[in-house]
Design an enzyme around this catalytic site. Sequence first.
Site, PDB file in Angstrom:
ATOM      1  N   THR A   9       0.851  -1.195   0.000  1.00 33.23           N
ATOM      2  CA  THR A   9       0.000   0.000   0.000  1.00 33.23           C
ATOM      3  C   THR A   9       0.880   1.235   0.000  1.00 33.23           C
ATOM      4  O   THR A   9       1.938   1.253   0.623  1.00 33.23           O
ATOM      5  CB  THR A   9      -0.957   0.042   1.204  1.00 33.23           C
ATOM      6  OG1 THR A   9      -1.690   1.272   1.148  1.00 33.23           O
ATOM      7  CG2 THR A   9      -0.238  -0.035   2.534  1.00 33.23           C
ATOM      8  N   ASP A  70      -7.756  -5.123   0.714  1.00 26.73           N
ATOM      9  CA  ASP A  70      -8.688  -4.409  -0.143  1.00 26.73           C
ATOM     10  C   ASP A  70      -9.980  -4.249   0.653  1.00 26.73           C
ATOM     11  O   ASP A  70     -10.402  -5.175   1.354  1.00 26.73           O
ATOM     12  CB  ASP A  70      -8.941  -5.177  -1.445  1.00 26.73           C
ATOM     13  CG  ASP A  70      -9.513  -4.263  -2.517  1.00 26.73           C
ATOM     14  OD1 ASP A  70      -8.978  -3.154  -2.708  1.00 26.73           O
ATOM     15  OD2 ASP A  70     -10.505  -4.635  -3.159  1.00 26.73           O
TER      16      ASP A  70
HETATM   17  P1  IMP Z   1      -8.860   0.153  -0.818  1.00 28.22           P
HETATM   18  O1  IMP Z   1      -9.125  -0.363  -2.192  1.00 28.22           O
HETATM   19  O2  IMP Z   1      -8.707  -0.918   0.181  1.00 28.22           O
HETATM   20  O3  IMP Z   1      -7.727   1.141  -0.773  1.00 28.22           O
HETATM   21  O4  IMP Z   1     -10.129   0.949  -0.322  1.00 28.22           O
HETATM   22  C1  IMP Z   1     -11.098   1.430  -1.196  1.00 28.22           C
HETATM   23  C2  IMP Z   1     -11.733   2.694  -0.676  1.00 28.22           C
HETATM   24  O5  IMP Z   1     -12.478   2.362   0.498  1.00 28.22           O
HETATM   25  C3  IMP Z   1     -10.760   3.774  -0.262  1.00 28.22           C
HETATM   26  O6  IMP Z   1     -10.531   4.675  -1.276  1.00 28.22           O
HETATM   27  C4  IMP Z   1     -11.482   4.464   0.848  1.00 28.22           C
HETATM   28  O7  IMP Z   1     -12.291   5.474   0.339  1.00 28.22           O
HETATM   29  C5  IMP Z   1     -12.357   3.396   1.416  1.00 28.22           C
HETATM   30  N1  IMP Z   1     -11.815   2.869   2.654  1.00 28.22           N
HETATM   31  C6  IMP Z   1     -10.926   1.847   2.823  1.00 28.22           C
HETATM   32  N2  IMP Z   1     -10.702   1.617   4.106  1.00 28.22           N
HETATM   33  C7  IMP Z   1     -11.458   2.520   4.776  1.00 28.22           C
HETATM   34  C8  IMP Z   1     -11.641   2.786   6.153  1.00 28.22           C
HETATM   35  O8  IMP Z   1     -11.047   2.174   7.055  1.00 28.22           O
HETATM   36  N3  IMP Z   1     -12.501   3.775   6.438  1.00 28.22           N
HETATM   37  C9  IMP Z   1     -13.166   4.499   5.488  1.00 28.22           C
HETATM   38  N4  IMP Z   1     -13.018   4.303   4.204  1.00 28.22           N
HETATM   39  C10 IMP Z   1     -12.171   3.312   3.846  1.00 28.22           C
END
Ligand code: IMP
Length: 200
Positions: A9, A70
């Site tokens: 990440t 994810d």
């Molecule tokens: P990712 O693909 O895991 O990076 O997450 C996808 C999207 O979910 C991110 O752009 C955030 O907007 C949202 N997201 C991920 N984790 C969290 C969290 O812990 N709290 C709030 N939004 C989250």
Amino acid sequence: MTFRCVVATANADKEAEITAILSERGDVELIERPKDVGEVEETGDTLLENARLKAMALTEATREISVADDTGLEVRALDGRPGVLSARYAGDGATYADNVDKLLGELGGSTDRSARFTAAAYASFPDGTEVHALGEVTGTIATEARGDGGFGYDPVFIPDEGDGRTFAEMSADEKHAISHRGRAFRALADRLVEIGALEA
Ligand code: IMP
């Protein structure tokens, strides 16, 4: 034995959080993610597939144990959207605020505001071993954004197990005690202990 891994990440908060959770269960040493390894396209249909794609690509590039996650937010009144598309809900290049605005706009005055965060956590090893786990937290979507902490949809997510505050109004420790990512990585740590990769 120290568990040496690289975390897939570019988000420093996520990296710190993942390392802290795994360190609760054993000795962890973080290997810096090579700057020239680009972001992997999240082309999978599920959170688990996307977490796997990220971990496997990094293991291939570094020949080190790689850990990835994810996350998706599913809102019941929106038939599970934004789901696997949570990062790009308001379009490519959308900011956290754009996505929150789109979510509040789509929900409008809906009385059913129930939602669920799910996180997939994945570890892949150079010898082909793969370990994964899921974590989730249920809650409701606030009618307006509240709080400065966290990131993403945190200002509008009120966990059922809390006291009415949004995740963004909680300390990091309060959030991660009950959060989807906290749960997914604690479960992943248990799997890693089971296979002897992580030990105190
Ligand atoms: P990712 O693909 O895991 O990076 O997450 C996808 C999207 O979910 C991110 O752009 C955030 O907007 C949202 N997201 C991920 N984790 C969290 C969290 O812990 N709290 C709030 N939004 C989250």
